[in-house]
Motif scaffolding. Structure first.
Motif, PDB file in Angstrom:
ATOM      1  N   LEU A 103      35.235  37.961  33.730  1.00 26.90           N
ATOM      2  CA  LEU A 103      36.524  38.384  34.301  1.00 26.90           C
ATOM      3  C   LEU A 103      36.792  39.872  34.085  1.00 26.90           C
ATOM      4  N   LYS A 104      36.205  40.439  33.048  1.00 26.98           N
ATOM      5  CA  LYS A 104      36.363  41.873  32.820  1.00 26.98           C
ATOM      6  C   LYS A 104      35.621  42.673  33.886  1.00 26.98           C
ATOM      7  N   ASN A 105      34.439  42.229  34.224  1.00 25.70           N
ATOM      8  CA  ASN A 105      33.604  42.959  35.189  1.00 25.70           C
ATOM      9  C   ASN A 105      33.853  42.529  36.632  1.00 25.70           C
ATOM     10  N   PHE A 106      34.341  41.295  36.810  1.00 29.54           N
ATOM     11  CA  PHE A 106      34.616  40.779  38.148  1.00 29.54           C
ATOM     12  C   PHE A 106      36.000  40.111  38.124  1.00 29.54           C
ATOM     13  N   PRO A 107      37.067  40.937  38.059  1.00 32.24           N
ATOM     14  CA  PRO A 107      38.427  40.374  37.871  1.00 32.24           C
ATOM     15  C   PRO A 107      38.876  39.422  38.969  1.00 32.24           C
ATOM     16  N   ASN A 108      38.302  39.563  40.153  1.00 26.92           N
ATOM     17  CA  ASN A 108      38.686  38.685  41.268  1.00 26.92           C
ATOM     18  C   ASN A 108      37.669  37.578  41.505  1.00 26.92           C
TER      19      ASN A 108
END
Length: 266
Positions: free
Chosen positions: A243-248
């Motif tokens: 989620l940090k690198n791909f929040p969506n």
């Protein structure tokens, strides 16, 4: 005396036939009086006509007859190219390796590296386009890796080569393809209940192909695998990094076993 004479005659006859056959073979060699220039020109002509077998024969004769001439080294490269075009990758790679070993400072060394990458690149396509129904965990993407290494060596040693730009593009493709392979194999293990192996495959993908989009899928795979193993700390770490690198990202909500186009790197 009468028994020996026929044997002598038979031996003489056989010798005459052997000499006759040898002379006939020599007579039928249309290239026997050709100069190096003519041999090279005819070999290139046959190559242009896509008769790679005939072209290779001419280049081999050229190299054998004029080993120290200006065309000998070029003939080695041309032979490698002919094998490549004639779909003989093993022969092409052997010819390239011979050329590179014998001519480490040749002006066309960058082309030899590029051709080596191309041969392995084409070989990798058969592997990467295999159906996902096959047991991919037992397959070896060696050609893709060797192609990548050949292109990388070219770019490092000859950054200004006219072949470097194409090599870079192919390297980008290969990175995505190899990352997809790792992801597919990880899912293969997950499907069969080998959750630790699946998690390790996801980690290997992240370690080796960190700049590819497949990292998102690898993190999701690790999350699900660690969850199955009851390793909650590792599971939560995977989710946090995802989620940090791909929040969506919606990867965690998707079916982890849905893998219909694993071989498509883009």
């Amino acid at each position: 005396m009468y028994k020996i004479l026929p044997r002598i005659l038979v031996s003489a006859l056989l010798f005459s036939l052997m000499v006759g056959c040898a002379n006939t073979g020599t007579t039928n060699d249309e290239t026997k009086d050709w100069s190096a220039d003519k041999l090279f020109s005819e070999a290139k002509s046959q190559q242009g006509s896509r008769d790679y077998t005939k072209s290779t024969q001419y280049f081999e004769r050229l190299e054998a007859r004029y080993p120290y001439g200006k065309y000998a080294q070029q003939a080695q490269l041309e032979i490698a190219y002919n094998h490549y075009k004639d779909q003989e990758p093993a022969l092409a790679l052997a010819s390239i390796e011979r050329f590179m070993k014998q001519n480490p400072a040749h002006p066309s060394l960058d082309y030899a590296m590029y051709l080596k990458g191309l041969v392995n690149f084409n070989e990798s396509q058969g592997f990467l386009s295999a159906l996902s129904k096959q047991d991919m965990s037992e397959r070896d993407p060696r050609a893709a890796k060797e192609s990548f290494m050949a292109f990388r060596e070219l770019i490092v040693r000859f950054p200004d080569s006219k072949y470097s730009r194409d090599a870079q593009l192919r390297m980008g493709y290969l990175l995505g393809a190899m990352a997809n392979y790792e992801l597919h194999v990880g899912r293969y293990y997950y499907k069969r209940g080998a959750y630790l192996a699946a998690a390790n495959r996801g980690k290997a993908l992240i370690d080796n192909y960190s700049n590819t989009k497949q990292v998102e899928g690898a993190l999701a795979l690790m999350y699900h695998a660690y969850n199955k193993l009851g390793m909650t700390d590792y599971r939560d770490d995977a989710k946090r990094v995802l989620l940090k690198n791909f929040p969506n990202s919606t990867a965690l909500e998707q079916d982890i076993l849905s893998d219909p186009y694993w071989w498509a790197p883009i």
